[in-house]
Design an enzyme around this catalytic site. Structure first.
Site, mmCIF file in Angstrom:
data_model
loop_
_atom_site.group_PDB
_atom_site.id
_atom_site.type_symbol
_atom_site.label_atom_id
_atom_site.label_comp_id
_atom_site.label_asym_id
_atom_site.label_seq_id
_atom_site.Cartn_x
_atom_site.Cartn_y
_atom_site.Cartn_z
ATOM 1 N N SER A 1 5.994 3.823 1.129
ATOM 2 C CA SER A 1 7.454 3.656 1.132
ATOM 3 C C SER A 1 8.127 4.929 0.667
ATOM 4 C CB SER A 1 7.859 2.503 0.208
ATOM 5 O OG SER A 1 9.266 2.439 0.068
ATOM 6 N N TYR B 1 7.271 -1.614 -8.408
ATOM 7 C CA TYR B 1 7.073 -1.454 -6.966
ATOM 8 C C TYR B 1 7.071 0.021 -6.588
ATOM 9 C CZ TYR B 1 7.764 -1.908 -1.924
ATOM 10 O OH TYR B 1 7.630 -1.809 -0.556
ATOM 11 N N LYS C 1 3.849 2.235 -4.838
ATOM 12 C CA LYS C 1 3.969 3.002 -3.607
ATOM 13 C C LYS C 1 3.651 4.482 -3.830
ATOM 14 C CE LYS C 1 4.518 -0.373 -0.984
ATOM 15 N NZ LYS C 1 3.403 -0.698 -0.064
#
Length: 341
Positions: free
Chosen positions: A168, A205, A209
């Site tokens: 991401s 998160y 990533k």
């Protein structure tokens, strides 16, 4: 490279190119997290390319079977298979790999679409913080265990398999703090209950990533250039999926607003996964170890490229091999056989 919020928004409003197509006749494609969101939409695209086998790797048998039926209704493809895997359970990952060794045959494309977005600390039965185990331990574990099948496929069928890890752009917005960089057990510390405070979990998160990016780059650095295999990291952009379903309170309102105004559909985001898996067939080497965003190779964050980032990447790799070696003794053996030190 840095990514401002304005640049992020501009990217979200940019037109998305159509999905890349390829002839997958006779080839085997495995997609993790294939029952919903990006994984399901990518599976639909792969199905339209008529692969010899399309394996939907899902945690839930009921949801996976429903996805098989929806996929068949949407595409007419009748050869999709449901294989169960729970990335929050190392034994489940090992069983999946064992089954593939027995029954899988060739493996041309492995799309590792695995993520857990949570702001709450929760330990798996293996004793790891759940989102890190899913994204940063089990994802590499499966990659290692299926690596021999991918290389064997390359040798027997004169092809170049692809290992696609869904990362991401949020990796641009985080780094590793000094106390982690100076810690001899980086992964263990970041996954510990003591470290996973409410503040730290609010950006968990982003961290997972960033670690995906480090894994892809470290793996590629150790993959001999003569090995016909490509690993790349893909950014699908912000998409309307179930990933942020755990958001609550004010955060849920912000997430809902963001998704409704700027997010891509899951189908649009899935085009990036397919791009990383089949695009540039005439020169797949150009994707080796690369981060791909908006259908083009893109520079990773300044932190990843910094001396501190490079050092952290190597240390994270060594710790990963040590940890996964205790989970499955095949991991260091596979790393030693197919990858350089």
């Amino acid at each position: 490279m840095k990514l401002s919020f304005f640049t992020f928004l501009r990217g979200q409003f940019s037109p998305q190119p159509p999905v890349v197509k390829a002839d997958l006749a006779g080839k085997t494609v495995v997609v993790l997290g294939a029952n919903t969101g990006l994984g399901f939409e990518a599976s639909k695209h792969f199905a339209s390319m008529n692969p010899g086998r399309l394996i939907l790797a899902c945690r839930s048998e009921a949801k996976g079977q429903a996805a098989i039926e929806k996929l068949q209704a949407a595409t007419g493809y009748t050869k999709a298979e449901l294989w169960l895997i729970d990335l929050a359970d190392f034994e489940s990952v090992k069983k999946f790999a064992d089954k593939f060794e027995r029954d899988g045959g060739r493996l041309d494309i492995l799309v590792e679409n695995a993520a857990l977005s949570t702001r709450k600390y929760e330990a798996t039965k293996d004793g790891w913080e759940a989102s890190m185990q899913v994204s940063n331990l089990s994802t590499p574990l499966l990659a290692f265990l299926l690596l021999p099948a991918m290389i064997k496929t390359a040798e027997e069928h004169a092809t170049v398999p692809r290992l696609v890890v869904v990362a991401s752009e949020v990796h641009y917005w985080t780094t590793l703090e000094k106390k982690i960089l100076e810690n001899p057990d980086m992964l263990k510390t970041m996954a510990s209950a003591e470290y996973c405070t409410e503040k730290m979990m609010s950006s968990r998160y982003l961290l997972t990533k960033l670690l995906n990016i480090f894994f892809v780059r470290a793996f590629n650095d150790r993959l001999p250039s003569s090995t016909p295999l490509v690993i790349d990291a893909i950014n699908p952009g912000l998409c309307k999926t179930e990933l942020m379903r755990e958001a609550d309170g004010i955060a849920s309102l912000f997430v809902a607003l963001l998704l409704n105004i700027v997010a891509f559909s899951a189908e649009q985001g899935s085009r990036q996964l397919v791009y990383g898996a089949v695009a540039n067939a005439e020169n797949p080497e150009a994707f080796r170890g690369q981060y791909i965003s908006a259908c083009q190779v893109t520079e990773v964050s300044d932190f990843v490229l910094s001396p501190e980032g490079v050092k952290a990447q190597d240390r994270l790799w060594d710790e990963l091999i040590e940890i996964l070696g205790k989970v499955d003794s095949r991991v260091p053996a596979i790393a030693s056989q197919y990858l350089s030190a």
